[in-house]
Design a protein around this motif. Sequence first.
Motif, PDB file in Angstrom:
ATOM      1  N   ARG A 114       0.858  -1.181   0.000  1.00 36.23           N
ATOM      2  CA  ARG A 114       0.000   0.000   0.000  1.00 36.23           C
ATOM      3  C   ARG A 114       0.893   1.229   0.000  1.00 36.23           C
ATOM      4  NH1 ARG A 114      -2.958  -0.141   4.754  1.00 36.23           N
ATOM      5  NH2 ARG A 114      -4.363  -1.656   3.846  1.00 36.23           N
ATOM      6  N   GLU A 115       0.498   2.219  -0.784  1.00 32.91           N
ATOM      7  CA  GLU A 115       1.267   3.453  -0.887  1.00 32.91           C
ATOM      8  C   GLU A 115       0.822   4.442   0.187  1.00 32.91           C
ATOM      9  OE1 GLU A 115       0.630   4.679  -4.945  1.00 32.91           O
ATOM     10  OE2 GLU A 115       1.929   3.095  -5.731  1.00 32.91           O
ATOM     11  N   GLU A 116       1.568   5.537   0.297  1.00 33.81           N
ATOM     12  CA  GLU A 116       1.235   6.598   1.247  1.00 33.81           C
ATOM     13  C   GLU A 116      -0.144   7.149   0.932  1.00 33.81           C
ATOM     14  OE1 GLU A 116       4.329   9.503   1.431  1.00 33.81           O
ATOM     15  OE2 GLU A 116       5.794   8.057   2.121  1.00 33.81           O
ATOM     16  N   PRO A 117      -0.897   7.620   1.901  1.00 31.92           N
ATOM     17  CA  PRO A 117      -0.486   8.037   3.229  1.00 31.92           C
ATOM     18  C   PRO A 117      -0.535   6.923   4.286  1.00 31.92           C
ATOM     19  CG  PRO A 117      -2.754   8.671   2.895  1.00 31.92           C
ATOM     20  CD  PRO A 117      -2.286   8.005   1.622  1.00 31.92           C
ATOM     21  N   ALA A 118      -0.850   5.714   3.913  1.00 29.72           N
ATOM     22  CA  ALA A 118      -0.919   4.604   4.874  1.00 29.72           C
ATOM     23  C   ALA A 118      -0.047   3.458   4.355  1.00 29.72           C
ATOM     24  CB  ALA A 118      -2.362   4.162   5.048  1.00 29.72           C
ATOM     25  N   GLU A 119       1.215   3.784   4.108  1.00 33.06           N
ATOM     26  CA  GLU A 119       2.137   2.836   3.484  1.00 33.06           C
ATOM     27  C   GLU A 119       2.231   1.543   4.302  1.00 33.06           C
ATOM     28  OE1 GLU A 119       6.841   2.618   2.287  1.00 33.06           O
ATOM     29  OE2 GLU A 119       5.914   4.569   2.562  1.00 33.06           O
ATOM     30  N   MET A 120       2.190   0.413   3.582  1.00 36.38           N
ATOM     31  CA  MET A 120       2.238  -0.886   4.249  1.00 36.38           C
ATOM     32  C   MET A 120       2.858  -1.911   3.313  1.00 36.38           C
ATOM     33  SD  MET A 120      -0.943  -3.011   5.815  1.00 36.38           S
ATOM     34  CE  MET A 120      -0.686  -4.501   6.737  1.00 36.38           C
ATOM     35  N   LYS A 121       3.573  -2.873   3.913  1.00 35.65           N
ATOM     36  CA  LYS A 121       4.097  -4.003   3.157  1.00 35.65           C
ATOM     37  C   LYS A 121       3.980  -5.233   4.036  1.00 35.65           C
ATOM     38  CE  LYS A 121       8.103  -5.859   0.748  1.00 35.65           C
ATOM     39  NZ  LYS A 121       9.502  -5.655   0.385  1.00 35.65           N
ATOM     40  N   GLN A 122       3.300  -6.268   3.512  1.00 44.93           N
ATOM     41  CA  GLN A 122       3.164  -7.503   4.272  1.00 44.93           C
ATOM     42  C   GLN A 122       3.024  -8.687   3.318  1.00 44.93           C
ATOM     43  OE1 GLN A 122       3.334  -7.882   7.792  1.00 44.93           O
ATOM     44  NE2 GLN A 122       3.760  -9.873   6.906  1.00 44.93           N
TER      45      GLN A 122
ATOM     46  N   TYR B  88       5.562  -4.033   7.755  1.00 46.86           N
ATOM     47  CA  TYR B  88       5.460  -2.741   8.424  1.00 46.86           C
ATOM     48  C   TYR B  88       4.227  -1.989   7.976  1.00 46.86           C
ATOM     49  CZ  TYR B  88       7.189  -0.512   4.156  1.00 46.86           C
ATOM     50  OH  TYR B  88       7.328  -0.080   2.862  1.00 46.86           O
ATOM     51  N   PHE B  89       3.849  -1.033   8.802  1.00 44.85           N
ATOM     52  CA  PHE B  89       2.761  -0.106   8.519  1.00 44.85           C
ATOM     53  C   PHE B  89       3.275   1.266   8.914  1.00 44.85           C
ATOM     54  CE2 PHE B  89      -1.223   2.075   9.857  1.00 44.85           C
ATOM     55  CZ  PHE B  89      -1.878   2.022   8.629  1.00 44.85           C
ATOM     56  N   LYS B  90       3.261   2.194   7.972  1.00 46.93           N
ATOM     57  CA  LYS B  90       3.815   3.522   8.218  1.00 46.93           C
ATOM     58  C   LYS B  90       2.673   4.514   8.374  1.00 46.93           C
ATOM     59  CE  LYS B  90       7.230   6.565   6.053  1.00 46.93           C
ATOM     60  NZ  LYS B  90       8.028   6.736   4.840  1.00 46.93           N
ATOM     61  N   THR B  91       2.717   5.266   9.455  1.00 43.42           N
ATOM     62  CA  THR B  91       1.697   6.275   9.711  1.00 43.42           C
ATOM     63  C   THR B  91       2.370   7.646   9.816  1.00 43.42           C
ATOM     64  OG1 THR B  91       1.880   6.225  12.125  1.00 43.42           O
ATOM     65  CG2 THR B  91       0.436   4.574  11.103  1.00 43.42           C
ATOM     66  N   ALA B  92       1.565   8.656  10.042  1.00 47.13           N
ATOM     67  CA  ALA B  92       2.100  10.004  10.229  1.00 47.13           C
ATOM     68  C   ALA B  92       2.974  10.068  11.485  1.00 47.13           C
ATOM     69  CB  ALA B  92       0.957  11.003  10.334  1.00 47.13           C
ATOM     70  N   TYR B  93       2.796   9.105  12.382  1.00 45.85           N
ATOM     71  CA  TYR B  93       3.534   9.094  13.649  1.00 45.85           C
ATOM     72  C   TYR B  93       4.795   8.237  13.587  1.00 45.85           C
ATOM     73  CZ  TYR B  93      -0.993  10.891  14.946  1.00 45.85           C
ATOM     74  OH  TYR B  93      -2.138  11.631  14.987  1.00 45.85           O
TER      75      TYR B  93
ATOM     76  N   GLU C 138       6.571  -1.633  13.144  1.00 47.76           N
ATOM     77  CA  GLU C 138       7.002  -2.965  12.730  1.00 47.76           C
ATOM     78  C   GLU C 138       5.931  -3.958  13.167  1.00 47.76           C
ATOM     79  OE1 GLU C 138       9.841  -3.540  10.970  1.00 47.76           O
ATOM     80  OE2 GLU C 138      10.396  -1.430  11.065  1.00 47.76           O
ATOM     81  N   LEU C 139       5.616  -4.887  12.289  1.00 44.04           N
ATOM     82  CA  LEU C 139       4.634  -5.902  12.617  1.00 44.04           C
ATOM     83  C   LEU C 139       5.057  -7.225  11.994  1.00 44.04           C
ATOM     84  CD1 LEU C 139       2.665  -6.311   9.848  1.00 44.04           C
ATOM     85  CD2 LEU C 139       1.980  -4.053  10.551  1.00 44.04           C
TER      86      LEU C 139
ATOM     87  N   HIS D  10      -2.498 -14.439  12.214  1.00 44.79           N
ATOM     88  CA  HIS D  10      -2.326 -13.839  13.524  1.00 44.79           C
ATOM     89  C   HIS D  10      -1.416 -12.625  13.335  1.00 44.79           C
ATOM     90  CE1 HIS D  10      -3.926 -17.626  14.953  1.00 44.79           C
ATOM     91  NE2 HIS D  10      -2.962 -18.251  14.309  1.00 44.79           N
ATOM     92  N   LEU D  11      -1.849 -11.478  13.857  1.00 42.61           N
ATOM     93  CA  LEU D  11      -1.094 -10.240  13.745  1.00 42.61           C
ATOM     94  C   LEU D  11      -0.328  -9.991  15.041  1.00 42.61           C
ATOM     95  CD1 LEU D  11      -0.416  -7.542  12.269  1.00 42.61           C
ATOM     96  CD2 LEU D  11      -2.485  -6.609  13.334  1.00 42.61           C
ATOM     97  N   PHE D  12       0.987  -9.760  14.909  1.00 47.75           N
ATOM     98  CA  PHE D  12       1.845  -9.486  16.048  1.00 47.75           C
ATOM     99  C   PHE D  12       2.370  -8.055  15.958  1.00 47.75           C
ATOM    100  CE2 PHE D  12       1.895 -13.999  15.416  1.00 47.75           C
ATOM    101  CZ  PHE D  12       1.943 -14.547  16.694  1.00 47.75           C
ATOM    102  N   LEU D  13       2.251  -7.315  17.056  1.00 49.40           N
ATOM    103  CA  LEU D  13       2.805  -5.969  17.173  1.00 49.40           C
ATOM    104  C   LEU D  13       3.774  -5.979  18.340  1.00 49.40           C
ATOM    105  CD1 LEU D  13      -0.487  -3.888  16.796  1.00 49.40           C
ATOM    106  CD2 LEU D  13       1.261  -4.271  15.054  1.00 49.40           C
TER     107      LEU D  13
END
Length: 146
Positions: free
Chosen positions: A70-78, A89-94, A98-99, A122-125
């Motif tokens: 997923r591209e910005e503004p909610a960039e993600m790769k899984q 990972y999931f990238k936010t404004a903050y 890492e996940l 199962h999602l791990f944070l």
Amino acid sequence: MSKKVLIKLENKQDFSGKQPAVDIKHEFNGELYIKKEKYYLSYNDHSEGIDGARTILKIDPERERVLLLREEPAEMKQTFKKAEKIKGYFKTAYGKLELAVKTSDLKIDIEDNNGIIKIEYHLFLGGELSSNHKLKLSYSKEGIEN
């Protein structure tokens, strides 16, 4: 060559009693294309907080693997692959979060005009189990205006 498709997303999120389970359902107009024996679904995700970010699913039936980008503004790769725990990972404004996901089940049933991908994971944070998910993505040429 790409085809216009209707993409339906259903995700049941179970937070192991920490909070009530959540059912998410969305429909997107998107595109399907095939490149080097891999299927790609592309759509703009207008879910809350994602603001129309372009999302691409790379589906590799031969290797039984699905990559979500997923591209910005909610960039993600899984990456999802049965019986494997894979970091993403999931990238936010903050900042970048890492996940990891451990895929317990992955079913890919796809063709040129329609298909279904089912992923249980199962999602791990921060190394801790956060939630369990049952994700179903389907696509079809039906319902698309040309």
